[in-house]
Design a protein around this motif. Structure first.
Motif, PDB file in Angstrom:
ATOM      1  N   PHE A 110      85.097  38.230   8.332  1.00 64.17           N
ATOM      2  CA  PHE A 110      84.946  38.266   6.882  1.00 64.17           C
ATOM      3  C   PHE A 110      85.723  39.475   6.359  1.00 64.17           C
ATOM      4  N   ARG A 111      86.456  39.293   5.261  1.00 64.48           N
ATOM      5  CA  ARG A 111      87.400  40.329   4.826  1.00 64.48           C
ATOM      6  C   ARG A 111      87.128  40.850   3.417  1.00 64.48           C
ATOM      7  N   THR A 112      86.711  39.996   2.496  1.00 61.70           N
ATOM      8  CA  THR A 112      86.506  40.420   1.109  1.00 61.70           C
ATOM      9  C   THR A 112      85.029  40.324   0.746  1.00 61.70           C
ATOM     10  N   ALA A 113      84.658  40.980  -0.357  1.00 63.44           N
ATOM     11  CA  ALA A 113      83.266  40.971  -0.822  1.00 63.44           C
ATOM     12  C   ALA A 113      83.253  40.795  -2.330  1.00 63.44           C
ATOM     13  N   GLY A 114      82.893  39.613  -2.787  1.00 64.42           N
ATOM     14  CA  GLY A 114      82.764  39.351  -4.210  1.00 64.42           C
ATOM     15  C   GLY A 114      81.341  39.621  -4.656  1.00 64.42           C
ATOM     16  N   CYS A 115      81.191  40.371  -5.737  1.00 67.96           N
ATOM     17  CA  CYS A 115      79.867  40.774  -6.219  1.00 67.96           C
ATOM     18  C   CYS A 115      79.573  40.119  -7.565  1.00 67.96           C
ATOM     19  N   CYS A 116      78.356  39.609  -7.718  1.00 64.55           N
ATOM     20  CA  CYS A 116      77.894  39.028  -8.979  1.00 64.55           C
ATOM     21  C   CYS A 116      76.596  39.697  -9.401  1.00 64.55           C
ATOM     22  N   TYR A 117      76.489  40.032 -10.663  1.00 59.55           N
ATOM     23  CA  TYR A 117      75.321  40.707 -11.219  1.00 59.55           C
ATOM     24  C   TYR A 117      74.681  39.775 -12.257  1.00 59.55           C
ATOM     25  N   TYR A 118      73.532  39.210 -11.885  1.00 61.44           N
ATOM     26  CA  TYR A 118      72.738  38.383 -12.797  1.00 61.44           C
ATOM     27  C   TYR A 118      71.697  39.305 -13.431  1.00 61.44           C
ATOM     28  N   ARG A 119      71.922  39.685 -14.685  1.00 54.79           N
ATOM     29  CA  ARG A 119      71.113  40.723 -15.300  1.00 54.79           C
ATOM     30  C   ARG A 119      69.698  40.263 -15.631  1.00 54.79           C
ATOM     31  N   ASP A 120      69.545  38.999 -15.947  1.00 56.44           N
ATOM     32  CA  ASP A 120      68.224  38.426 -16.229  1.00 56.44           C
ATOM     33  C   ASP A 120      68.332  36.916 -16.079  1.00 56.44           C
ATOM     34  N   GLY A 121      67.300  36.198 -16.479  1.00 57.88           N
ATOM     35  CA  GLY A 121      67.282  34.756 -16.286  1.00 57.88           C
ATOM     36  C   GLY A 121      68.319  33.996 -17.088  1.00 57.88           C
ATOM     37  N   ARG A 122      68.910  34.639 -18.097  1.00 57.05           N
ATOM     38  CA  ARG A 122      69.935  33.966 -18.896  1.00 57.05           C
ATOM     39  C   ARG A 122      71.281  33.924 -18.185  1.00 57.05           C
ATOM     40  N   ASP A 123      71.486  34.812 -17.217  1.00 56.71           N
ATOM     41  CA  ASP A 123      72.743  34.793 -16.457  1.00 56.71           C
ATOM     42  C   ASP A 123      72.687  33.698 -15.392  1.00 56.71           C
ATOM     43  N   SER A 124      73.842  33.075 -15.129  1.00 50.80           N
ATOM     44  CA  SER A 124      73.861  31.901 -14.252  1.00 50.80           C
ATOM     45  C   SER A 124      75.284  31.651 -13.778  1.00 50.80           C
ATOM     46  N   VAL A 125      75.434  30.634 -12.933  1.00 49.49           N
ATOM     47  CA  VAL A 125      76.764  30.144 -12.565  1.00 49.49           C
ATOM     48  C   VAL A 125      76.685  28.629 -12.483  1.00 49.49           C
ATOM     49  N   ALA A 126      77.675  27.965 -13.065  1.00 50.17           N
ATOM     50  CA  ALA A 126      77.676  26.505 -13.140  1.00 50.17           C
ATOM     51  C   ALA A 126      78.080  25.897 -11.801  1.00 50.17           C
ATOM     52  N   TRP A 127      77.959  24.588 -11.703  1.00 46.99           N
ATOM     53  CA  TRP A 127      78.307  23.861 -10.482  1.00 46.99           C
ATOM     54  C   TRP A 127      79.768  24.097 -10.115  1.00 46.99           C
ATOM     55  N   HIS A 128      79.996  24.428  -8.841  1.00 48.79           N
ATOM     56  CA  HIS A 128      81.357  24.661  -8.369  1.00 48.79           C
ATOM     57  C   HIS A 128      81.357  24.688  -6.838  1.00 48.79           C
ATOM     58  N   GLY A 129      82.545  24.677  -6.263  1.00 49.64           N
ATOM     59  CA  GLY A 129      82.749  24.945  -4.851  1.00 49.64           C
ATOM     60  C   GLY A 129      83.859  25.971  -4.736  1.00 49.64           C
ATOM     61  N   ASP A 130      83.785  26.807  -3.695  1.00 44.60           N
ATOM     62  CA  ASP A 130      84.820  27.832  -3.514  1.00 44.60           C
ATOM     63  C   ASP A 130      86.030  27.191  -2.849  1.00 44.60           C
ATOM     64  N   THR A 131      86.777  26.433  -3.627  1.00 45.81           N
ATOM     65  CA  THR A 131      87.846  25.594  -3.067  1.00 45.81           C
ATOM     66  C   THR A 131      89.238  26.057  -3.450  1.00 45.81           C
ATOM     67  N   ILE A 132      89.369  27.269  -3.994  1.00 43.71           N
ATOM     68  CA  ILE A 132      90.692  27.831  -4.199  1.00 43.71           C
ATOM     69  C   ILE A 132      91.099  28.495  -2.892  1.00 43.71           C
ATOM     70  N   GLY A 133      92.287  28.236  -2.416  1.00 46.33           N
ATOM     71  CA  GLY A 133      92.699  28.758  -1.128  1.00 46.33           C
ATOM     72  C   GLY A 133      92.365  27.786  -0.011  1.00 46.33           C
ATOM     73  N   ARG A 134      92.136  28.319   1.179  1.00 42.46           N
ATOM     74  CA  ARG A 134      91.965  27.468   2.352  1.00 42.46           C
ATOM     75  C   ARG A 134      90.692  26.635   2.328  1.00 42.46           C
TER      76      ARG A 134
END
Length: 208
Positions: A110-134
């Motif tokens: 493992f080489r990189t580390a992506g960080c996400c900060y969900y500050r409260d219940g209003r923060d979210s991420v929609a449906w997706h797949g990590d399909t950019i790149g390999r």
């Protein structure tokens, strides 16, 4: 920061201890070559990692095009690229332990580390797949360490089908592997009430 810290946090263990703890990881087979590994309370010093991430990561807000207007992305983001120092030594140990444990399957660290900060219940991420790149054409892995309030990670097959839900709590590890990025999508939906939650996603080279 509205978060109740744990009274029974695991002590520091170092890389060997973290590797040993991965032997009790529970694997969930999703179908079509996709799987999810879960290890509860894996990350030591989770309280300290949480406060360090909140205070020291150079968080940025992003905006995206939604139809005819720009809207705020409902979470804060930052990515540590290859060679950049992580904000807490435990995260460096975690990355090294994951690389050692999963090397026979993944074939690379493992080489990189992506960080996400969900500050409260209003923060979210929609449906997706990590399909950019390999990840769009090859089996790969994304290892997610969570600290803070529990949130639910939803997974559903691309093209339809029954969804799976995994709750990720303070110090928990969840690894999506095999064909998961190509054949399944995932999301963290909004909730009525939640305190801050941060996730660190360790990825191999050229997986986004």
């Amino acid at each position: 920061m509205d978060f109740q810290t744990t009274l029974f946090e695991a002590p520091p263990s170092g890389v060997p201890g973290l590797v040993d703890a991965l032997s009790t990881t529970e694997r969930h087979h999703l179908g079509a070559g996709a799987w999810v590994d879960v290890r509860r309370s894996w990350l030591p010093q989770a309280d300290d990692v949480l406060s360090t991430l909140v205070e020291q990561v150079p968080w940025r807000a992003e905006r995206r095009q939604m139809y005819d207007r720009l809207v705020d992305v409902p979470r804060l983001l930052h990515t540590y690229m290859i060679g950049e120092e992580l904000p807490h030594p435990v995260l460096t140990e975690a990355r090294e332990a994951l690389s050692e444990h999963y090397l026979p399957e993944l074939g690379e660290p493992f080489r990189t580390a992506g960080c996400c900060y969900y500050r409260d219940g209003r923060d979210s991420v929609a449906w997706h797949g990590d399909t950019i790149g390999r990840g769009s054409t090859q089996d790969t892995m994304v290892a997610i360490v969570s600290v803070g309030d529990p949130r639910r990670l939803h997974l559903r097959p691309r093209g339809g089908g029954d969804a799976r839900v995994f709750e990720t709590g303070h110090g928990d590890l969840l690894v999506m592997g095999g064909s998961c990025q190509r054949t399944w999508e995932h999301a963290v939906p909004k909730v009525a009430h939640a305190g801050p939650r941060l996730s660190v996603q360790f990825r191999p080279f050229n997986v986004f």
